[in-house]
Design an enzyme around this catalytic site. Structure first.
Site, PDB file in Angstrom:
ATOM      1  N   ASP A  69       0.881  -1.167   0.000  1.00 34.12           N
ATOM      2  CA  ASP A  69       0.000   0.000   0.000  1.00 34.12           C
ATOM      3  C   ASP A  69       0.906   1.200   0.000  1.00 34.12           C
ATOM      4  O   ASP A  69       1.938   1.227   0.678  1.00 34.12           O
ATOM      5  CB  ASP A  69      -0.934   0.012   1.208  1.00 34.12           C
ATOM      6  N   SER A  70       0.543   2.166  -0.799  1.00 35.69           N
ATOM      7  CA  SER A  70       1.453   3.288  -0.969  1.00 35.69           C
ATOM      8  C   SER A  70       0.652   4.546  -1.185  1.00 35.69           C
ATOM      9  O   SER A  70      -0.559   4.503  -1.417  1.00 35.69           O
ATOM     10  CB  SER A  70       2.355   3.021  -2.178  1.00 35.69           C
ATOM     11  N   ARG A 181       8.529   2.243  -3.549  1.00 33.53           N
ATOM     12  CA  ARG A 181       8.221   0.838  -3.768  1.00 33.53           C
ATOM     13  C   ARG A 181       9.506   0.043  -4.053  1.00 33.53           C
ATOM     14  O   ARG A 181       9.690  -1.060  -3.565  1.00 33.53           O
ATOM     15  CB  ARG A 181       7.241   0.686  -4.941  1.00 33.53           C
TER      16      ARG A 181
END
Ligand code: IMP
Length: 202
Positions: A69-70, A181
């Site tokens: 999740d970002s 990421r």
């Protein structure tokens, strides 16, 4: 080892697959599993959301699942859009509308106060329920106009301090080296290498 990426986002699937190309793993994603229902991101933190996605997809598939999740945290907006990054301008999850809203909200914020960071939390869940998590960040500032055609989401508005370009002006390899990421995945790949070597010993 088979790994399911718990995302339908083609941009993320491309990035993660490219970063793991040297590893001895078979990668699929939710694009290959249309039977798995939409998982709502209702958590208050990136970790809660990543864990929820990983656990839910692991229950359906019985395989190793990697979820992330970002989002983007903007200092002048008190950390917004944060966990609401995907739906900042509404439930349509529209990148263009999100970018327009961000530009509007930041219109009166002067240079020097436009600091932001991309954050990512990654969670790996094994078929037996064991869990590992890693995090990554990328620091930058919010520009006043869209620049570059690469990447996705807020990339054209995110000026990467260490590269002197927006995220959307970087080639995919360059982005993956320094992105939130990319950094979270680097640490996760070290964990995966250990898991693989242990499973080959047994
Ligand atoms: P999620 O992790 O799929 O929930 O993504 C949240 C949202 O954060 C995305 O829809 C994008 O708007 C934004 N986001 C996350 N990572 C990136 C990135 O690498 N570039 C641009 N936007 C991103």
């Amino acid at each position: 080892m088979e790994i399911v990426l718990a995302t339908k986002n083609a941009g993320k699937v491309d990035e993660l697959t490219a970063m793991m190309k040297e590893m001895d793993v078979n990668i699929s994603s939710l694009i290959d599993h249309p039977e798995i229902p939409e998982i709502e991101e209702t958590g208050a933190t990136f970790l809660e959301n990543a864990r929820k996605k990983a656990r839910c997809v692991a229950e359906f598939t019985g395989k190793y699942v990697l979820a992330d999740d970002s989002g983007l945290e903007v200092e002048a907006l008190g950390g917004l859009p944060g966990v609401t990054s995907a739906r900042y301008a509404g439930e349509s999850h529209d990148y263009k509308a999100n970018n327009e809203k961000l530009l509007r909200e930041m219109r009166s914020v002067p240079e020097g106060m436009r600091h932001a960071k991309f954050c990512c939390v990654m969670v790996l869940v094994a078929p037996d329920g064991k869990e590992w998590s890693t995090t990554g960040e990328c620091l930058g500032t919010i520009t006043r106009d869209l620049r570059g055609a690469g990447g996705f989401g807020y990339d054209p508005l995110f000026y990467v301090t260490e590269k002197n370009r927006t995220m959307a002006e970087l080639a995919m390899d360059e982005k993956n080296e320094i992105s939130h990421r990319g950094r979270a995945l680097q640490d996760m790949m070290n964990i995966l290498v250990e898991i693989l070597s242990k499973s080959q010993q047994t």
